[in-house]
Design an enzyme around this catalytic site. Structure first.
Site, PDB file in Angstrom:
ATOM      1  CG  ASP A   1      -1.812  -1.124   1.384  1.00  0.00           C
ATOM      2  OD1 ASP A   1      -1.457  -2.266   0.873  1.00  0.00           O
ATOM      3  OD2 ASP A   1      -3.058  -1.196   1.800  1.00  0.00           O
TER       4      ASP A   1
ATOM      5  CD  GLU B   1      -6.390   0.182   0.865  1.00  0.00           C
ATOM      6  OE1 GLU B   1      -7.676  -0.017   0.573  1.00  0.00           O
ATOM      7  OE2 GLU B   1      -6.189   0.140   1.888  1.00  0.00           O
TER       8      GLU B   1
ATOM      9  CG  HIS C   1      -9.303   2.971   2.127  1.00  0.00           C
ATOM     10  ND1 HIS C   1     -10.155   3.399   3.071  1.00  0.00           N
ATOM     11  CD2 HIS C   1      -8.204   2.589   2.937  1.00  0.00           C
ATOM     12  CE1 HIS C   1      -9.779   3.266   4.410  1.00  0.00           C
ATOM     13  NE2 HIS C   1      -8.732   2.805   4.282  1.00  0.00           N
TER      14      HIS C   1
ATOM     15  CG  HIS D   1      -6.926  -5.246   0.823  1.00  0.00           C
ATOM     16  ND1 HIS D   1      -5.681  -4.254   0.711  1.00  0.00           N
ATOM     17  CD2 HIS D   1      -7.429  -4.153   1.510  1.00  0.00           C
ATOM     18  CE1 HIS D   1      -5.774  -3.100   1.320  1.00  0.00           C
ATOM     19  NE2 HIS D   1      -6.725  -3.159   1.658  1.00  0.00           N
TER      20      HIS D   1
ATOM     21  CG  HIS E   1      -1.000   0.379   5.789  1.00  0.00           C
ATOM     22  ND1 HIS E   1      -1.349   1.614   5.574  1.00  0.00           N
ATOM     23  CD2 HIS E   1      -1.833  -0.072   4.830  1.00  0.00           C
ATOM     24  CE1 HIS E   1      -2.200   1.829   4.704  1.00  0.00           C
ATOM     25  NE2 HIS E   1      -2.526   0.815   4.126  1.00  0.00           N
TER      26      HIS E   1
END
Ligand SMILES: [Fe+2]
Ligand SMILES: [Fe+2]
Length: 258
Positions: free
Chosen positions: A8, A39, A68, A148, A175
């Protein structure tokens, strides 16, 4: 062939960090294909046509997304037009965009599938059923999956579900990189989360003081993307003639000043 997957990319600092880190990565890993989760590329949340193009200019060949993806309305039409940006396949079929794509790389047809976890996240169908259905009809020599998802149990389970059927399953969304990269017994490279590409002086990319205030006060807060100490995080997978993985190597490096 080699595939570089980048976690990400968060906001402008992440985009610039990726751009700055790519020349050395191309030199050291010589990827035939670069897949980037985008995203968070627009202001830290969501993606736009402009930030997608920024990621392509920085070296991405295919962009994956996640929860997102629909944050910015102006991207919907672009998601329908492009075959280089994918969103989770197990969202409602009528939603903008596509859940997988097939591109040419290293002389092979490479499939890229984006899936969302169902634990703690909104989906229309279970990712396990969805990926089975796609693998039945996809015409590709090897397949890579961006899973994800929120929880490690569901991610690890997906690795076993797909072992021997795809070249790699890369976890994204948290993340935070995990230390479990390996090739599973039937030849699928797996990592629970590759981490993010953005500021490490942050809480998942957000300025620490803002994230802390939100957590401590329990009040709504305006988040801003952190900028200091940008790192690129991802993984490189070596894919053999059978379309399975020979190796997976985690990539974590500070972005050179751009
Ligand atoms: Fe993210
Ligand atoms: Fe996410």
């Amino acid at each position: 062939m080699r595939v570089l997957f980048i976690g990400d990319v968060v906001g402008g600092p992440g985009r610039r960090g990726m751009q700055a880190a790519m020349p050395a990565l191309r030199e050291s890993h010589r990827p035939d294909l670069v897949i980037v989760n985008g995203e968070n590329s627009a202001g830290g949340v969501g993606i736009t046509e402009k930030t997608a193009k920024g990621l392509f200019d920085a070296g991405a060949d295919v962009i994956t997304t996640g929860n997102h993806v629909y944050r910015h309305r102006e991207v919907y039409d672009y998601l329908d037009r492009t075959d280089r940006v994918v969103r989770p396949a197990n969202y409602p079929h009528a939603n903008p965009g596509r859940g997988h794509t097939v591109v040419e790389a290293g002389g092979r047809r490479v499939g890229v599938i984006n899936l969302s976890g169902a634990v703690g996240m909104k989906v229309a169908r279970l990712p396990f059923h969805e990926v089975d259905a796609i693998l039945e009809r996809i015409e590709a020599d090897c397949v890579l999956v961006d899973f994800h998802a929120e929880v490690t149990s569901e991610k690890v389970a997906m690795g076993w579900h797909l072992d021997g059927r795809v070249a790699a399953v890369f976890g994204t969304h948290t993340h935070v990189p995990t230390a479990d990269a390996r090739v599973l017994p039937q030849g699928t490279a797996f990592i629970s989360d590759v981490g993010m590409t953005g500021s490490r002086t942050s809480v998942l990319g957000v300025k620490p003081e803002l994230a802390l205030r939100a957590l401590i006060t329990q009040m709504p807060a305006r988040f801003e993307t952190a900028e200091e100490d940008v790192w690129l995080m991802g993984a490189v997978v070596e894919i053999n003639e059978k379309g399975l993985a020979d190796s997976i190597e985690q990539v974590m490096l500070p972005a050179p000043p751009g």
